[in-house]
Design a protein around this motif. Structure first.
Motif: not given
Length: 321
Positions: A92-103, A118-121, A133-136
């Motif tokens: 499971i990927v936990l993707a972190i970005s305050n802007s949510g636009e990290s290229s 599965k991706i959790i942002s 785009l994230a699942d959660i």
């Protein structure tokens, strides 16, 4: 003179205010994220983040890993150049970005989706591409940054870190994770030493063990005590069964009574039925026993046979005290 304290207090007030508003985001999405990670027994949680979010991500991954959730950090830039192979379909990927636009992170989404990962942002912008785009999506929006220029991530990184702690602790309790489990992943730490180290790991044995027979003269027993350096000696029979103990404290008492150390046998002045312990006892338990009995040393026995000895200094050296 510049008022540094006033600025520091303002920073604290701003970040505390941000955290007090974070509870609104502990919602159904938070529960879903926890359930997804909790049910994932075959995979790991892979944390990603760029810049300051990456630094926070590393800490979140470390906290998850040390509290029962298998996790590690992957740098998004390195992932795009080969490290993506570290991520498996069961993860499971936990993707972190305050802007949510990290290229750098968004460029990985198509591959992650293709692998059915599965991706959790975790972002501060619920309408961002990463959130959509994230699942959660876990929201960590803050009213404002503590930085007066609103440029350096401050309140936002604090909120992200706290949300990560909330995930880790929620999962930790759901798994029934104990202090003993924590110690297994921290064998080099103080807690690990207290919960894993046994008396057998630090006891003196063999030729280092102070032993005398009951017919040994006190003067000769004192030589044994001095050579072995534990401040005591066990008194044993021919089968190495414990008969008693003689310590530095016993020596002071018999000197007060003017006992002749050159003609008196140790069996006449030894302490019978001394406090003993088993080698399998945890070092922390041994420490508690010594403190309860107000003694500085322990004889360790397997049944009635003496197999080891230690004193408070050994526990200090082992980092148990």
């Amino acid at each position: 003179m510049f008022d540094f304290r006033a600025v520091a207090l303002e920073v604290l007030e701003t970040e505390i205010s941000a955290l007090t508003q974070l509870d609104q985001y502990i919602d159904d999405s938070f529960s879903q994220a926890c359930e997804l990670m909790f049910a994932n027994e075959s995979g790991k949680v892979v944390v990603m983040g760029m810049g300051k979010s990456g630094h926070i991500g590393k800490k979140i991954a470390a906290t998850l890993a040390s509290t029962g959730t298998s996790a590690f950090f992957v740098h998004p830039g390195e992932a795009a150049h080969g490290d993506l192979g570290m991520i498996k379909p069961a993860d499971i990927v936990l993707a972190i970005s305050n802007s949510g636009e990290s290229s750098e992170i968004l460029s990985l989404f198509p591959v992650l989706k293709r692998l059915n990962i599965k991706i959790i942002s975790m972002t501060g912008k619920p309408n961002s591409n990463m959130a959509k785009l994230a699942d959660i999506h876990l929201q960590v929006s803050v009213p404002k940054e503590a930085c007066p220029l609103a440029l350096a991530p401050t309140s936002s990184t604090t909120a992200t870190l706290v949300m990560g702690d909330a995930l880790a602790v929620a999962l930790m309790q759901a798994r029934g994770f104990t202090a003993e489990d924590f110690a297994l992943s921290h064998p080099g730490g103080a807690l690990g030493r207290k919960l894993l180290l046994k008396l057998s790991d630090i006891m003196h044995s063999g030729e280092l063990l102070p032993l005398v027979s009951p017919t040994t003269l006190i003067r000769d027993a004192l030589l044994e005590i001095s050579q072995k350096g534990l401040g005591m000696t066990a008194v044993i029979d021919e089968q190495q069964n414990l008969m008693g103990i003689f310590t530095d404290g016993d020596l002071r008492r018999i000197l007060d009574k003017r006992v002749d150390i050159h003609s008196t046998e140790i069996g006449e002045v030894m302490t019978v039925n001394p406090t003993i312990a088993k080698p399998s006892m945890l070092a922390a338990e041994g420490l508690n026993l010594m403190q309860d009995k107000s003694i500085n040393g322990l004889i360790l026995c397997d049944g009635t046979k003496v197999v080891g000895a230690l004193n408070m200094h050994d526990l200090l050296k082992a980092g148990v005290v």
